[in-house]
Design an enzyme around this catalytic site. Structure first.
Site, short mmCIF file in Angstrom:
data_model
loop_
_atom_site.label_atom_id
_atom_site.label_comp_id
_atom_site.label_asym_id
_atom_site.label_seq_id
_atom_site.Cartn_x
_atom_site.Cartn_y
_atom_site.Cartn_z
CG ASP A 58 -1.81 0.84 1.27
OD1 ASP A 58 -1.71 1.70 0.45
OD2 ASP A 58 -3.07 0.68 1.46
CB SER A 137 -3.75 13.14 -14.64
OG SER A 137 -5.15 12.63 -15.16
CE1 TYR A 150 -6.47 10.67 -10.53
CE2 TYR A 150 -6.34 12.14 -12.19
CZ TYR A 150 -6.14 11.36 -12.04
OH TYR A 150 -5.11 9.98 -12.53
CE LYS A 154 -2.97 11.18 -11.32
NZ LYS A 154 -2.02 10.14 -11.06
P1 NAD Z 1 -5.50 1.08 -12.76
O1 NAD Z 1 -6.85 1.17 -11.46
O2 NAD Z 1 -5.90 0.12 -13.65
O3 NAD Z 1 -4.23 1.22 -12.05
C1 NAD Z 1 -4.38 1.36 -10.45
C2 NAD Z 1 -3.55 0.65 -9.78
O4 NAD Z 1 -2.93 1.93 -9.21
C3 NAD Z 1 -4.40 -0.58 -9.22
O5 NAD Z 1 -3.90 -1.46 -9.69
C4 NAD Z 1 -4.35 -0.28 -8.28
O6 NAD Z 1 -4.90 -1.48 -7.64
C5 NAD Z 1 -3.19 -0.09 -8.24
N1 NAD Z 1 -3.26 0.92 -5.97
C6 NAD Z 1 -4.91 1.40 -6.46
N2 NAD Z 1 -4.32 2.21 -4.84
C7 NAD Z 1 -3.38 2.02 -4.73
C8 NAD Z 1 -2.48 1.59 -3.61
N3 NAD Z 1 -2.42 2.90 -2.24
N4 NAD Z 1 -1.18 1.32 -2.84
C9 NAD Z 1 -0.79 0.49 -4.06
N5 NAD Z 1 -1.45 0.25 -5.39
C10 NAD Z 1 -2.47 1.10 -5.53
O7 NAD Z 1 -5.50 2.19 -13.57
P2 NAD Z 1 -4.37 3.82 -14.67
O8 NAD Z 1 -5.08 4.34 -15.28
O9 NAD Z 1 -3.61 2.51 -15.09
O10 NAD Z 1 -4.07 3.98 -13.41
C11 NAD Z 1 -2.51 4.31 -13.54
C12 NAD Z 1 -2.53 5.63 -13.42
O11 NAD Z 1 -2.63 6.12 -14.37
C13 NAD Z 1 -2.66 6.19 -12.09
O12 NAD Z 1 -1.39 7.14 -11.61
C14 NAD Z 1 -3.71 6.68 -12.26
O13 NAD Z 1 -3.97 8.76 -11.75
C15 NAD Z 1 -3.30 7.49 -14.01
N6 NAD Z 1 -4.16 7.97 -15.10
C16 NAD Z 1 -4.82 7.32 -16.00
C17 NAD Z 1 -6.00 7.73 -16.47
C18 NAD Z 1 -6.42 6.90 -17.57
O14 NAD Z 1 -7.69 7.33 -18.06
N7 NAD Z 1 -6.86 5.88 -17.28
C19 NAD Z 1 -5.59 9.31 -17.18
C20 NAD Z 1 -4.53 9.59 -16.68
C21 NAD Z 1 -3.88 9.11 -15.84
#
Ligand code: NAD
Length: 260
Positions: A58, A137, A150, A154
């Site tokens: 975590d 992001s 959020y 970011k």
């Molecule tokens: P996702 O939910 O598939 O992946 C996020 C991962 O982080 C998950 O496996 C989750 O279990 C893990 N996680 C969450 N809280 C946690 C914690 N406290 N400790 C350890 N792990 C934890 O979504 P994603 O889109 O792949 O997200 C990855 C990153 O990309 C994030 O930082 C997100 O903000 C960023 N992001 C995503 C998007 C999008 O459109 N999906 C856009 C901009 C930024």
């Protein structure tokens, strides 16, 4: 882009962008250590084949991250790459955001990167350098009205990236960020689509917010973000630090052209 034999730690590496990054690095011969709060059974066989070590971690508190990083160094004798990728969404107007919502978002999206950088820098300095990539992001470049906290998290992560990049350039530690979105096939976007009344309409809304996504008729793939992370941690980017690469199909450029 020879990365074989290097060591990487990837947080949030069980799903979405983190999983695509862990896979890409491992296929290039990198020894990958993943930390996540969910350990998905669907990843087990593949991760075993690729030599990816994944554990519960975590990132909201310091000790599990310190342990993850220190153990990767103890196992391989090095630490070349850290990807601070774990993150959560917070889609609420400010008057509905509780103190615990704020803390959850800031701790997961920003404080985690502070902990990660702190403990990675400790090793990378001693080992002669390294590369850190933070997953920010498009909201880190241009705030969005629907998820202000959020966006704040970011933008803080972008600030952390630039500040620490400057501080540790003389240590040959490069610190960059990727600013993605909208990225499909991620836990974050899927969760949002799953609770929409009309899933297809919600998906179209994501796509419409990004000019290139609209031009191609699809969201960005996690693998397309992973490719940029791969570039940033490779020697092709040896002189690149403090940058924030938008992989958002032009979403953060400004008001999009009307299409069709
Ligand atoms: P996702 O939910 O598939 O992946 C996020 C991962 O982080 C998950 O496996 C989750 O279990 C893990 N996680 C969450 N809280 C946690 C914690 N406290 N400790 C350890 N792990 C934890 O979504 P994603 O889109 O792949 O997200 C990855 C990153 O990309 C994030 O930082 C997100 O903000 C960023 N992001 C995503 C998007 C999008 O459109 N999906 C856009 C901009 C930024």
């Amino acid at each position: 882009m020879q990365l074989a034999g290097r060591t990487a730690v990837v947080t949030g590496g069980e799903s979405g962008i983190g999983r695509a990054t862990a896979r890409l690095l491992a296929r290039a011969g990198v020894r990958v250590f993943v930390g996540d709060v969910q350990l998905l059974p669907e990843n087990r066989d593949e991760y075993q084949q690729l030599g990816i070590a994944s554990r519960f971690c975590d990132v909201r508190t310091e000790e599990p991250i310190r342990q993850l990083i220190d153990d990767a160094v103890a196992a391989t004798g090095r630490l070349d790459i850290l990807v601070n990728n774990a993150g959560i969404a917070m889609v609420k107007p400010i008057i509905e955001v509780s103190e615990s919502d704020w803390d959850a978002c800031m701790d997961t999206n920003v404080k985690s990167a502070f902990f990660g950088c702190k403990h990675a820098v400790k090793h990378m300095r001693r080992l002669g350098g390294g590369s850190i990539v933070n997953t920010a992001s498009n909201a880190g470049l241009l705030p969005r009205a629907h998820d202000p906290v959020y966006s704040i998290s970011k933008q803080a992560l972008v600030g952390l990236t630039k500040s620490l990049a400057l501080c540790h350039s003389m240590d040959r530690i490069r610190i960059n960020a990727v600013c993605p979105g909208p990225v499909g096939e991620t836990g974050m976007v899927n969760a949002d689509l799953d609770q929409a009344v009309d899933r297809d309409a919600a998906a179209r809304k994501y796509i419409a917010a990004s000019p290139l996504a609209q031009a191609w008729g699809r969201m960005i793939a996690p693998e397309e973000v992973a490719e940029s992370i791969f570039y940033l941690v490779s020697d092709a980017a040896l002189m690149v630090t403090g940058t924030c690469i938008a992989i958002d199909g032009g979403k953060s450029l400004g008001v999009p052209p009307s299409v069709g």
